[in-house]
Design a protein around this motif. Structure first.
Motif, PDB file in Angstrom:
ATOM      1  N   PRO A  12     -22.289  13.908  80.714  1.00 15.44           N
ATOM      2  CA  PRO A  12     -23.071  15.137  80.881  1.00 15.44           C
ATOM      3  C   PRO A  12     -22.301  16.232  81.619  1.00 15.44           C
ATOM      4  N   GLY A  13     -22.536  17.468  81.193  1.00 14.98           N
ATOM      5  CA  GLY A  13     -21.991  18.628  81.888  1.00 14.98           C
ATOM      6  C   GLY A  13     -20.508  18.860  81.726  1.00 14.98           C
ATOM      7  N   GLN A  14     -19.869  18.245  80.717  1.00 10.28           N
ATOM      8  CA  GLN A  14     -18.411  18.327  80.581  1.00 10.28           C
ATOM      9  C   GLN A  14     -17.955  19.253  79.461  1.00 10.28           C
ATOM     10  N   LEU A  15     -18.884  19.982  78.854  1.00  8.11           N
ATOM     11  CA  LEU A  15     -18.532  20.825  77.717  1.00  8.11           C
ATOM     12  C   LEU A  15     -18.320  22.268  78.180  1.00  8.11           C
ATOM     13  N   ASP A  16     -17.059  22.727  78.106  1.00  7.44           N
ATOM     14  CA  ASP A  16     -16.691  24.098  78.476  1.00  7.44           C
ATOM     15  C   ASP A  16     -15.802  24.678  77.380  1.00  7.44           C
ATOM     16  N   PHE A  17     -16.217  25.780  76.796  1.00  8.45           N
ATOM     17  CA  PHE A  17     -15.400  26.413  75.759  1.00  8.45           C
ATOM     18  C   PHE A  17     -15.858  27.855  75.551  1.00  8.45           C
ATOM     19  N   ALA A  60     -21.882  35.614  78.880  1.00  8.71           N
ATOM     20  CA  ALA A  60     -21.511  36.602  77.879  1.00  8.71           C
ATOM     21  C   ALA A  60     -20.539  37.620  78.460  1.00  8.71           C
ATOM     22  N   SER A  61     -19.494  37.916  77.691  1.00 10.55           N
ATOM     23  CA  SER A  61     -18.610  39.022  78.033  1.00 10.55           C
ATOM     24  C   SER A  61     -18.762  40.084  76.956  1.00 10.55           C
ATOM     25  N   GLU A  62     -17.857  41.041  76.901  1.00  7.47           N
ATOM     26  CA  GLU A  62     -18.023  42.148  75.962  1.00  7.47           C
ATOM     27  C   GLU A  62     -17.956  41.697  74.503  1.00  7.47           C
ATOM     28  N   LYS A  63     -17.060  40.736  74.194  1.00 12.00           N
ATOM     29  CA  LYS A  63     -16.870  40.336  72.811  1.00 12.00           C
ATOM     30  C   LYS A  63     -16.786  38.828  72.613  1.00 12.00           C
ATOM     31  N   SER A  64     -17.254  38.053  73.570  1.00 11.88           N
ATOM     32  CA  SER A  64     -17.201  36.601  73.430  1.00 11.88           C
ATOM     33  C   SER A  64     -18.308  35.956  74.243  1.00 11.88           C
ATOM     34  N   LEU A  65     -18.529  34.677  73.992  1.00 14.85           N
ATOM     35  CA  LEU A  65     -19.504  33.881  74.730  1.00 14.85           C
ATOM     36  C   LEU A  65     -18.807  32.644  75.272  1.00 14.85           C
ATOM     37  N   ALA A  66     -19.096  32.302  76.507  1.00 12.66           N
ATOM     38  CA  ALA A  66     -18.497  31.123  77.134  1.00 12.66           C
ATOM     39  C   ALA A  66     -19.585  30.127  77.500  1.00 12.66           C
ATOM     40  N   VAL A  67     -19.333  28.858  77.209  1.00 17.54           N
ATOM     41  CA  VAL A  67     -20.235  27.773  77.592  1.00 17.54           C
ATOM     42  C   VAL A  67     -19.654  27.102  78.826  1.00 17.54           C
ATOM     43  N   ARG A  68     -20.493  26.894  79.815  1.00 15.26           N
ATOM     44  CA  ARG A  68     -20.059  26.273  81.058  1.00 15.26           C
ATOM     45  C   ARG A  68     -20.996  25.124  81.434  1.00 15.26           C
ATOM     46  N   GLY A  69     -20.445  23.917  81.554  1.00 15.62           N
ATOM     47  CA  GLY A  69     -21.186  22.767  82.067  1.00 15.62           C
ATOM     48  C   GLY A  69     -22.272  22.233  81.161  1.00 15.62           C
ATOM     49  N   ALA A  70     -22.124  22.369  79.851  1.00 16.62           N
ATOM     50  CA  ALA A  70     -23.129  21.853  78.923  1.00 16.62           C
ATOM     51  C   ALA A  70     -22.806  20.419  78.524  1.00 16.62           C
ATOM     52  N   GLU A 119     -21.798  41.949  57.715  1.00 17.00           N
ATOM     53  CA  GLU A 119     -22.241  41.512  59.043  1.00 17.00           C
ATOM     54  C   GLU A 119     -22.177  39.992  59.119  1.00 17.00           C
ATOM     55  N   ALA A 120     -21.724  39.496  60.253  1.00 21.16           N
ATOM     56  CA  ALA A 120     -21.735  38.059  60.554  1.00 21.16           C
ATOM     57  C   ALA A 120     -22.323  37.881  61.939  1.00 21.16           C
ATOM     58  N   ARG A 121     -23.091  36.835  62.109  1.00 23.52           N
ATOM     59  CA  ARG A 121     -23.685  36.532  63.417  1.00 23.52           C
ATOM     60  C   ARG A 121     -23.463  35.073  63.762  1.00 23.52           C
ATOM     61  N   ALA A 122     -23.092  34.833  65.000  1.00 29.72           N
ATOM     62  CA  ALA A 122     -22.905  33.473  65.507  1.00 29.72           C
ATOM     63  C   ALA A 122     -23.813  33.302  66.727  1.00 29.72           C
ATOM     64  N   ARG A 123     -24.827  32.475  66.574  1.00 35.60           N
ATOM     65  CA  ARG A 123     -25.747  32.217  67.691  1.00 35.60           C
ATOM     66  C   ARG A 123     -25.385  30.895  68.351  1.00 35.60           C
ATOM     67  N   LEU A 124     -25.385  30.883  69.663  1.00 36.91           N
ATOM     68  CA  LEU A 124     -24.968  29.717  70.437  1.00 36.91           C
ATOM     69  C   LEU A 124     -26.178  29.105  71.134  1.00 36.91           C
ATOM     70  N   LEU A 125     -26.391  27.821  70.909  1.00 41.73           N
ATOM     71  CA  LEU A 125     -27.466  27.063  71.547  1.00 41.73           C
ATOM     72  C   LEU A 125     -26.851  25.948  72.375  1.00 41.73           C
ATOM     73  N   THR A 126     -27.367  25.715  73.577  1.00 45.26           N
ATOM     74  CA  THR A 126     -26.787  24.690  74.436  1.00 45.26           C
ATOM     75  C   THR A 126     -27.852  23.776  75.020  1.00 45.26           C
ATOM     76  N   GLU A 127     -27.429  22.579  75.387  1.00 50.62           N
ATOM     77  CA  GLU A 127     -28.244  21.643  76.146  1.00 50.62           C
ATOM     78  C   GLU A 127     -27.552  21.450  77.483  1.00 50.62           C
ATOM     79  N   GLY A 128     -28.210  21.896  78.559  1.00 56.35           N
ATOM     80  CA  GLY A 128     -27.593  21.863  79.872  1.00 56.35           C
ATOM     81  C   GLY A 128     -26.598  22.993  80.016  1.00 56.35           C
ATOM     82  N   GLY A 129     -26.126  23.219  81.202  1.00 56.99           N
ATOM     83  CA  GLY A 129     -25.126  24.247  81.442  1.00 56.99           C
ATOM     84  C   GLY A 129     -25.678  25.648  81.233  1.00 56.99           C
ATOM     85  N   LYS A 130     -24.785  26.595  80.986  1.00 61.74           N
ATOM     86  CA  LYS A 130     -25.195  27.981  80.807  1.00 61.74           C
ATOM     87  C   LYS A 130     -24.237  28.699  79.855  1.00 61.74           C
ATOM     88  N   ILE A 131     -24.707  29.851  79.345  1.00 62.68           N
ATOM     89  CA  ILE A 131     -23.901  30.716  78.482  1.00 62.68           C
ATOM     90  C   ILE A 131     -23.547  31.965  79.266  1.00 62.68           C
TER      91      ILE A 131
END
Length: 234
Positions: free
Chosen positions: A64-69, A128-138, A114-126
């Motif tokens: 648990p909580g080891q997914l960061d990307f 957001a920066s200007e042009k990217s999304l980071a997953v931390r601790g999911a 147009e292209a859209r990429a939606r990010l869903l996570t279990e645990g951790g948090k998302i």
């Protein structure tokens, strides 16, 4: 027939990997990547779902909580990328020149994309920066990717790519990954399993695919059957 763009997944902390394995299951139409980094087993499954009109990428860690990307979108075309709602990347713009069949009038950037990429996570948090999304601790995460253009036919460029992407995402955002995968497999197998080809097998079928390709010959008839099915998959 232009490429839309690329979905980029970056794992800065995974510089050293062990037990790395990539696999394409033709019967399930799922591409899987699995490896061990820093004592954690990471797994990634990806498939293109026809019933849901989306590409689905599911990531997980066995601890648990080891997914960061980080997730980002890029394109060879001059498309702009932004973040919407804190969990969705949007890439949009126009490309190409279009000549109206009846009038001969030329329109620049007539094809809207147009292209859209939606990010869903279990645990951790998302984050957001200007042009990217980071997953931390999911522990698990799913990327839902849709894309559309304004093209209907050679005389009609009146479709709304934003509405098409939004509609596709809205229809699947609340569905569990396991349901998306099961519905994709059922749809694929209803067509894929209509044809089988058996040319016999040998001990060569137990070797890695790259080795089988290099030494291919009469001793490995199953590889010919596999290649036939790979063509059907594509």
């Amino acid at each position: 027939y232009q490429p839309c763009g690329d979905l980029l997944l970056e794992f800065p902390a995974h510089s050293r990997m062990e037990q790395y394995r990539r696999e394409l299951d033709l019967d399930r139409a799922i591409a899987t990547t699995q490896y061990v980094a820093r004592g954690v087993t990471y797994r990634r499954e990806a498939f293109a779902s026809y019933p849901h009109q989306a590409i689905v990428v599911h990531l997980s860690a066995d601890k648990p909580g080891q997914l960061d990307f980080t997730v980002s979108l890029s394109s060879p075309h001059p498309l702009e990328v932004s973040v919407s709602g804190g969990d969705t990347l949007v890439m949009r713009g126009g490309l190409g020149e279009y000549e109206q069949p009846r009038t001969g009038y030329r329109v620049q950037n007539a094809i809207r994309v147009e292209a859209r990429a939606r990010l869903l996570t279990e645990g951790g948090k998302i984050v957001a920066s200007e042009k990217s999304l980071a997953v931390r601790g999911a522990s698990r995460a799913t990327v839902l990717l849709t894309a559309a253009t304004n093209y209907r036919d050679f005389e009609d460029l009146g479709a709304d790519p934003a509405a098409k992407c939004e509609q596709a995402l809205a229809a699947i955002a609340e569905k569990p990954f396991e349901s998306l995968r099961a519905e994709h497999e059922a749809d694929h197998q209803s067509l894929f399993r209509r044809v089988t080809l058996d040319l016999g097998t040998s001990a060569a079928a137990d070797l890695p695919t790259d080795e089988r390709i290099k030494s291919f010959g009469p001793h490995d008839p199953q590889l010919a059957a596999l290649y036939f099915q790979f063509g059907r998959y594509l």
